[in-house]
Design an enzyme around this catalytic site. Structure first.
Site, PDB file in Angstrom:
ATOM      1  N   SER A   1       0.813  -1.218   0.000  1.00  0.00           N
ATOM      2  CA  SER A   1       0.000   0.000   0.000  1.00  0.00           C
ATOM      3  C   SER A   1       0.849   1.272   0.000  1.00  0.00           C
ATOM      4  O   SER A   1       0.315   2.358  -0.218  1.00  0.00           O
ATOM      5  CB  SER A   1      -0.924   0.018   1.225  1.00  0.00           C
ATOM      6  OG  SER A   1      -0.166   0.024   2.419  1.00  0.00           O
TER       7      SER A   1
ATOM      8  N   LYS B   1      -6.296   4.804   7.937  1.00  0.00           N
ATOM      9  CA  LYS B   1      -5.124   5.555   7.477  1.00  0.00           C
ATOM     10  C   LYS B   1      -5.434   7.050   7.367  1.00  0.00           C
ATOM     11  O   LYS B   1      -4.640   7.907   7.788  1.00  0.00           O
ATOM     12  CB  LYS B   1      -4.647   5.002   6.138  1.00  0.00           C
ATOM     13  CG  LYS B   1      -4.072   3.599   6.240  1.00  0.00           C
ATOM     14  CD  LYS B   1      -3.716   3.030   4.878  1.00  0.00           C
ATOM     15  CE  LYS B   1      -3.135   1.628   5.017  1.00  0.00           C
ATOM     16  NZ  LYS B   1      -2.811   1.018   3.711  1.00  0.00           N
TER      17      LYS B   1
END
Length: 796
Positions: free
Chosen positions: A647, A690
């Site tokens: 990611s 996040k």
């Protein structure tokens, strides 16, 4: 974020709603369970695979119980004594309910035998007939000895009984001669006497040889008398029991064995006063059966009783150990030794579920030593064999019981996670043969208007089942939004009801503290906040270290080759996002992008794959017709643990492009997303956590209105953010950029156009791509010049 509008919910509180029947959103699993239950073939057992909390156990149990109620009761099973081979108890199969009847009848029979047989042996008739046999033997013995004695006296010889036995002594005038007197007799007379004594001795010997035979004949007559008396006493009792089971040949054969054994051992039933063993010694001797009642070998061990059952059994195996699955033989201590008999045979889960259904937790079965192998063996052989683990592994040679095997007809359902199912299917060749049906449970369900209303009914069902307060429609909307957050998708709702169930309980508790009779949306949000508060100590600690400057993260300014990435950390049921600094350095080289995390074995394979993709992107875009004369290093700064996942690959690529182009990257932005070799930004997991992780840091340092995050455009549908983040985005104090390509992202991060090739294949001057390409061309020329000078220097 897609909100759940309470105005669209057609009720005021859940009290107005009906319970939801069945399981929401598990149509595929329901079809598989019905198929597995319906098909009656060997090997068509079920494996219900799905994440915990998806209703696996509930659906399986409800479906099976519904089907089992329509099926006939299976037979009862009993273990009885094997009179021919006592160490191999016999198994008897009886129609449901008749096993308990046989046990009662045999217990009553034993009671009757213990009274009727002693009574029969106390009768005058038995005493007279026994006395006649004994007196006849005595008379026969007496007559034989009397005949010998009479013959001796006719020859003036007396029979004398001495401690050494029988002796013969001559008489003279009716008096016995002493040895001296006998020696003084004339030789001829003495020899005549000795000859007559020898004849008498031989006759006496013949008589004595007949005595054992007479005694044996008397014992046989007495034994026959005992059989006759016993048969007369027990025949009608056993016949009465036999008449109840005339339709069961195996039971009749067993009763015949019982009758023969009772007759053969009738004296065991004699009254205590006739017992030749002294009472003091009898107290030290073991009972006739191992720890059981007297005459326990005539009793019936009812292993499985379905007399009170309705339909086929459904058994939930909470402790599926080896012995608990197939049964066990228990032991008791007697005089320092462990002994057992068939009365101590205990049933296992397979016995209790035989003829019905057995539901097991797959992880628990595999966690128990040899339980999995035992289960497979039973299903493959279609028999239940009771043996200890030591016997099964040939670790013990001591003679023990070997109960007769019982035919097995059961449908086994294993419940476990998907990974375990796939591992078993891959690694165990027997698994696919024994568990042919997979019921795959969904973790999310589509968030349609219809399903939203059904979810509200599901919430109502959970509330009533737990006895909780009812929720108003605002609270229901808040729960539905939380469900979408747990599913991490605006278009999905979580099918993992365990988390929802816990939320309902906790919101009910908070409403109770506030004195409310109806749970509100504030209570739901309070429950969510309280749960986060209980788990976020490490998140707060990490944020504190960034604020104090221990962990270096910039949220303002711009720097070359440095970018803020986003990572997600999962701790149990709680996950949070943590910003991380990623830096890149470049120099002339041979086309290598060095992943420092991988070099020190902190980077996992997926992370390493993401870094390797960067080389493919750089080479294809900027150095298709020349060597990629680049060396670069990438690192997660101040990272001291393992890193996995791709990611951060887009953030790493942005850092490389910045280092190559010299364009500084804004530090008030953070990036997440993976990238492919074509420069397309791909979705990642944990996007909500996040974003919130970087937002918390920016909020702690005061929101500037320019701070924000870059996420893949394909992750927009997954956004289910906290309310404070939503409000900040709506107020323009925090930004979320959804991007599809690396070019879009680098323009936002640097404020410089990315640039596209024109018809001549050139990037516009001053663009990021042109500057990167120019830098790589300079590196290629410099490398070529260096190589030429090195070659020339080597040839001089």
């Amino acid at each position: 974020m897609r909100r759940c509008d309470p105005a669209l919910l057609p009720f005021r509180t859940t009290e107005e709603l009906q319970d939801l029947e069945g399981i929401l959103g598990q149509d595929r699993a329901i079809e598989a369970v019905r198929f597995g239950i319906g098909i009656r073939r060997k090997g068509y057992n079920l494996f219900a695979l799905g994440a915990p909390g998806t209703g696996r156990h509930t659906l399986v149990r409800q479906s099976i119980q519904k089907q089992a109620a329509t099926e006939p009761r299976p037979p009862d099973w009993c273990y009885v004594h094997n009179f021919a081979q006592p160490h191999k108890p016999r198994a008897l199969r009886l129609p449901a309910g008749r096993g308990a009847a046989l046990r009662r009848d045999m217990a009553r029979l034993v009671e009757d035998l213990t009274t009727s047989i002693p009574a029969a042996f106390r009768t005058d008739e038995y005493r007279i007939r026994r006395q006649a046999i004994e007196e006849e033997l005595k008379e026969k013995q007496a007559q034989a000895f009397e005949a010998v004695d009479r013959t001796a006296r006719e020859h003036d010889i007396a029979i004398v009984h001495t401690p050494m036995g029988v002796a013969f002594t001559p008489l003279h005038d009716g008096a016995m001669l002493s040895p001296d007197e006998l020696r003084k007799l004339p030789e001829k007379e003495r020899q005549s006497l000795e000859s007559e004594v020898a004849v008498l001795k031989e006759r006496l010997q013949q008589t004595l040889q007949q005595v054992p035979k007479w005694e044996w004949e008397s014992r046989e007559r007495l034994r026959e008398l005992n059989r006759e008396i016993t048969m007369h006493a027990v025949g009608h009792l056993i016949d009465g029991t036999r008449g109840k089971y005339s339709d069961l040949p195996d039971v009749l054969a067993y009763l015949a064995d019982v009758q023969n054994d009772v007759i053969a051992n009738a004296l065991e039933f004699r009254p205590p006063e006739d017992d030749p063993v002294p009472p003091a010694l009898r107290a030290l001797l073991p009972e006739p059966t191992a720890g059981g009642p007297p005459f326990g070998h005539y009793r019936v061990n009812l292993l499985v009783d379905h007399g009170a059952s309705s339909g086929a059994p459904v058994v939930l195996g909470e402790n599926p150990g080896f012995a608990n699955l197939a049964g066990r033989v228990e032991h008791v201590s007697q005089m320092g030794a462990l002994v057992t008999d068939f009365n101590l045979i205990k049933p296992g889960l397979l016995h209790l579920a035989n003829g019905g259904y057995l539901i097991l937790d797959a992880q628990k079965v595999l966690a128990q030593p040899y339980a999995w192998e035992g289960l497979k063996q039973a299903l493959a052989s279609e028999q239940i064999r009771i043996e200890s683990l030591a016997q099964a592994l040939s670790l013990m040679s001591t003679v023990s019981l070997e109960p007769e095997t019982i035919p097995l007809d059961v449908k086994v359902v294993l419940v476990g996670p998907p990974l375990l199912y796939y591992l078993l299917a891959r690694l165990d060749p027997d698994f696919s043969e024994l568990f042919k049906v997979a019921a795959d449970f969904e973790e999310e369900i589509p968030r349609t208007d219809e399903n939203t209303l059904l979810y509200a009914r599901l919430i109502t069902t959970l509330l009533r089942r737990e006895g909780l307060r009812h929720f108003d429609r605002d609270a229901v909307a808040a729960v539905i939004e939380r469900s979408a957050r747990l599913a991490a998708d605006q278009e999905k709702l979580s099918a993992r009801l365990q988390g929802i169930d816990d939320l309902l309980r906790e919101a009910d508790y908070i409403a109770g503290l506030a004195g409310r009779s109806i749970v509100t949306a504030a209570d739901v949000r309070g429950a969510v906040g309280a749960r986060i508060r209980r788990s976020d100590r490490l998140r707060e600690r990490a944020l504190e270290e960034i604020r104090r400057g221990t962990i270096l993260i910039d949220t303002q300014g711009a720097k070359v080759g440095q970018i803020n990435g986003l990572s997600a950390i999962e701790l149990g049921e709680f996950a949070f996002g943590r910003p991380v600094r990623i830096t890149a350095r470049v120099w002339m080289g041979r086309g290598e992008v060095v992943d420092i995390e991988r070099e020190v074995e902190l980077g996992g394979p997926l992370h390493s794959k993401g870094v390797l993709i960067l080389s493919g992107f750089l080479g294809a875009r900027y150095a298709a017709d020349r060597p990629l004369s680049l060396s670069a290093s990438l690192v997660f700064e101040q990272s001291y643990g393992a890193i996995e996942g791709d990611s951060a690959s887009s953030a790493e690529l942005y850092a490389l492009l910045s280092a190559l182009s010299g364009a500084p990257i804004r530090q008030d932005l953070s990036v997440t997303g993976s990238v492919n070799q074509h420069g397309q930004v791909q979705p990642i997991g944990g996007v909500n956590e996040k974003i919130e992780g970087f937002f918390d840091l920016c909020a702690a340092r005061t929101l500037s209105g320019e701070q924000g995050v870059l996420i893949p455009a394909s992750n927009v549908k997954h956004l289910m953010l906290r309310q404070d983040v939503i409000e900040a985005v709506a107020a323009g104090t925090f930004r979320i950029y959804a991007i599809e390509t690396i070019d879009q992202g680098i323009e936002i991060l640097t404020g410089v156009r990315a640039g596209e090739r024109d018809a001549a294949g050139r990037f516009p001057d001053g663009t990021i791509n042109q500057r990167v390409e120019a830098r790589l061309q300079d590196m290629a020329r410099a490398r070529a010049a260096w190589a030429a000078s090195t070659l020339a220097g080597g040839g001089s």
